[in-house]
Design an enzyme around this catalytic site. Structure first.
Site, PDB file in Angstrom:
ATOM      1  N   ASP A 249      -8.073  -9.005 -11.339  1.00 64.45           N
ATOM      2  CA  ASP A 249      -7.038  -9.809 -12.397  1.00 64.45           C
ATOM      3  C   ASP A 249      -5.809 -10.722 -11.835  1.00 64.45           C
ATOM      4  OD1 ASP A 249      -8.419  -9.180 -14.640  1.00 64.45           O
ATOM      5  OD2 ASP A 249      -7.370  -7.695 -15.625  1.00 64.45           O
ATOM      6  N   ASP A 308      -8.755   2.428  -6.147  1.00 64.68           N
ATOM      7  CA  ASP A 308      -7.566   0.769  -6.398  1.00 64.68           C
ATOM      8  C   ASP A 308      -7.717   0.100  -5.097  1.00 64.68           C
ATOM      9  OD1 ASP A 308      -7.328   1.500  -8.932  1.00 64.68           O
ATOM     10  OD2 ASP A 308      -5.162   2.738  -8.116  1.00 64.68           O
ATOM     11  N   ASP A 310      -5.690  -0.524  -3.199  1.00 68.90           N
ATOM     12  CA  ASP A 310      -4.947   0.191  -1.354  1.00 68.90           C
ATOM     13  C   ASP A 310      -5.888   1.683  -0.987  1.00 68.90           C
ATOM     14  OD1 ASP A 310      -4.080   1.542  -4.153  1.00 68.90           O
ATOM     15  OD2 ASP A 310      -2.645   2.097  -2.746  1.00 68.90           O
ATOM     16  N   ASP A 402      -6.535   6.628 -17.533  1.00 66.14           N
ATOM     17  CA  ASP A 402      -7.030   7.455 -16.230  1.00 66.14           C
ATOM     18  C   ASP A 402      -6.707   9.133 -16.780  1.00 66.14           C
ATOM     19  OD1 ASP A 402      -3.602   7.790 -15.888  1.00 66.14           O
ATOM     20  OD2 ASP A 402      -4.694   7.407 -13.663  1.00 66.14           O
TER      21      ASP A 402
END
Length: 673
Positions: A249, A308, A310, A402
């Site tokens: 994104d 994610d 990281d 989430d």
């Protein structure tokens, strides 16, 4: 070889013996007299005493030097601290400072009014102290006979605070502390998988491996995109049974080009990996995941793993999580634990590690074992795609997509499993600015969700025990009651009791219970025990941000729907990344091409980073107004407690005020020179 005899020394020794024999024959007591009055012995004793005195003086000089060095070190540190604070105060008025340009929030205006009231009360109490009214307080009747307006006002103030202000404050401070509750710290029973996948790569029946979709949502993740994509692409899973979606994104064209190049590199290696970029970027992460799940080929896959940008899963992550779905048709989610590569980077990351260790060791593990429900952490988990579809898929109505999907799946009857022994590497925010924004989203989002799904929880078909657990423990206790009471107790009620001494807070409220809570929270991270006092003080400090976020999310105020990507620094070294790549079983020629292309990609990235450093915005530390205002409130209250000789309250207010001051000046976490 033996030494040659010394004849000269032997002749001298014989002459001395003969002379002593003659002296003894003339005077038998001469030997005793000579030994006592020997000048040689006196000189030796004086020499020994002189040597001892010199040694003692040198020891004192060394001690004095150590003390002087310590004082100089502390002085230099204090002066450096003052210079840093002064520099940040003087530069805070710069037009480029976003914090100074941001409009004042309602909470900050309330804190400023409270600060003014506290300062006025302190001035009033100082006047009373120097007039001796603390020792013999005046009454309204006695003050009416004396023509002294100040004494008359002070007497009326004493009566008002004793009869009208102190009782409700006493109730809030004592009985209200029952809100501090702790989840049962019973060690979780380890879940058992019904099947284990073989480590023999050559003799593998591919049909035994289910189809897995792996998603990596990211947005302008320049620092970490390469290591996360590499960690997913080298999963020990048949390549024809796995598809990787890189859901980018990013609005930075350079970052988009870098991620596309990385995806193409792994496609050439034979990995089934796709790059997706949305033209209409709505809904933040939830919108990104929702768009990816709408693809036609998703119906061919049974499970979806989410990481994610990281996060770096281990090479055997899928082999350790997917087997738990076998034999559990009602299992929707397998969540794994986070492990932090930079938990010892600075004081801020150490304190975060304490909080998250308690979250995973206690909250997630206990809830997973006893009620098969907990909040999905948004990453490092594997979902059954059928469960996602049955509960309505990803929704864009909150900033905690989430938690939203987890609540709806639980209300539909699905179960969760938490694996504490499967860890996924990730980063902690190293600056207070990034951590504050993260905590704001984590505490405003649950209140948005609670407001939206409260009626659905009441009308759901789950048992009343699960309904009560979800409402009171999952939502209200951890996300509303504890932040609210921590802020009101230590930042409002306790300072007020210094100016309303009739409402005395028990010592166990101020000292013992918070200390016990801190000890219980730090047990899952025993190496962090030396930081127990900073942890307690910092948790009270960050409660301001949590309280503000909770109010804004509950009543839809301010930036409750704002999503700001947490800043990452890419702490995992390139050596670790190459190490993961080398473990992959590939021909030598292909491995050489991989390293060459990876190096070229790294060089291109470094060149672009340098260009952005030249043209990008200058990063620096900033001031935080709410924390500074509360620091002055607590320090003012500590001065008032000093007048009343309240020892524990004085020290607590002093240290808590200093902590607010340090955080307000952004002296915790990453420091930008």
């Amino acid at each position: 070889m033996s030494r040659a005899p010394n004849y000269e020394f032997q002749e001298w020794w014989n002459k001395q013996r003969e002379n002593q024999g003659e002296l003894l024959s003339e005077n038998p007591n001469s030997l005793l007299t000579v030994e006592i009055r020997s000048p040689t012995a006196d000189r030796t004793a004086d020499k020994d005493r002189t040597r001892s005195a010199r040694q003692l003086s040198w020891i004192y000089l060394l001690k004095f030097q150590q003390i002087a060095n310590s004082i100089a070190f502390l002085t230099n540190g204090f002066v450096s601290l003052l210079r840093t604070a002064n520099r940040r105060i003087t530069t805070s008025d710069s037009p480029s400072d976003l914090e100074s340009r941001r409009p004042q929030s309602r909470l900050y205006r309330v804190i400023k009014v409270f600060l003014v009231i506290i300062v006025v009360l302190l001035v009033f109490e100082l006047v009373a102290y120097f007039k001796g009214w603390h020792f013999s307080p005046p009454t309204v009747e006695s003050a009416a006979e004396v023509v002294d307006l100040v004494e008359y006002l002070y007497a009326n103030w004493l009566e008002i605070r004793a009869n009208y202000l102190a009782p409700p404050l006493q109730i809030c401070g004592s009985s209200g502390f029952g809100a501090w509750m702790l989840l049962d710290q019973i060690p979780g029973l380890k879940p058992v998988a019904f099947v284990e996948y073989s480590e023999d790569v050559e003799n593998v029946n591919v049909e035994e491996y289910p189809m897995v979709l792996v998603q990596i949502p990211m947005c302008n993740e320049r620092e970490v995109y390469q290591q996360s994509i590499a960690a997913v692409c080298i999963q020990d899973w048949p390549r024809e049974r796995m598809l990787v979606q890189v859901l980018d994104d990013s609005d930075d064209l350079d970052v988009q080009a870098l991620i596309k190049a990385e995806v193409q590199k792994w496609q050439q290696r034979g990995v089934c990996i796709l790059y997706r970029h949305r033209l209409i970027r709505t809904g933040y992460k939830a919108g990104n995941l929702k768009s990816a799940m709408s693809c036609d080929y998703v119906k061919d896959y049974e499970f979806v793993a989410i990481f994610d940008a990281d996060f770096q899963p281990g090479q055997d992550f899928l082999k350790k999580t997917i087997p738990y779905f076998r034999g559990h048709d009602d299992l929707a989610l397998v969540q794994t634990r986070w492990a932090f590569v930079n938990k010892d980077e600075n004081l801020l990351t150490r304190l975060q590690n304490i909080n998250l260790a308690f979250h995973f060791e206690v909250e997630q593990q206990v809830n997973g074992v006893f009620i098969n429900f907990f909040g999905f952490n948004g990453t490092a988990g594997v979902w059954r795609i059928k469960a996602l579809e049955e509960c309505g898929g990803w929704l864009e109505r909150t900033t905690v997509e989430d938690m939203d999907i987890a609540v709806r799946a639980h209300l539909c009857g699905w179960k969760f499993i938490y694996l504490n022994d499967v860890k996924c590497l990730c980063e902690l925010p190293e600056s207070y600015e990034a951590y504050k924004k993260q905590q704001h989203r984590w505490h405003s989002g649950p209140m948005q969700l609670f407001r939206l799904c409260f009626v659905d929880i009441l009308h759901s078909k789950v048992s009343w025990v699960k309904k009560a657990n979800m409402i009171f423990l999952f939502f209200l206790l951890r996300k509303l009651i504890l932040p609210f009471y921590s802020f009101t107790l230590f930042c409002i009620i306790l300072p007020l009791t210094m100016f309303l001494p009739e409402a005395q807070l028990p010592v166990w409220v101020v000292c013992y219970v918070p200390g016990l809570m801190s000890i219980l929270n730090i047990i899952p991270a025993p190496r962090s025990f030396p930081f127990i006092v900073p942890y307690l003080l910092f948790e009270n400090t960050i409660s301001v941000t949590k309280f503000n976020a909770m109010i804004s999310g509950l009543f839809q105020l301010g930036s409750s729907y704002e999503w700001i990507v947490t800043k990452k620094l890419g702490r995992s070294s390139e050596a670790d990344l190459f190490g993961m790549m080398e473990n992959e079983s590939q021909p030598l020629a292909e491995s050489t091409n991989l390293h060459r292309s990876s190096s070229e990609s790294g060089l291109a990235e470094l060149n672009k980073l340098e260009m952005n450093k030249k043209t990008g915005k200058h990063k620096r530390n900033r001031l935080y107004r709410k924390e500074l205002a509360l620091a002055f409130i607590l320090l003012t209250a500590s001065v008032r407690s000093l007048l009343s000789a309240q020892g524990i309250h004085f020290y607590f207010l002093l240290f808590q005020g200093v902590t607010f001051l340090v955080v307000g000046l952004d002296l915790i976490g990453e420091q930008v020179s």
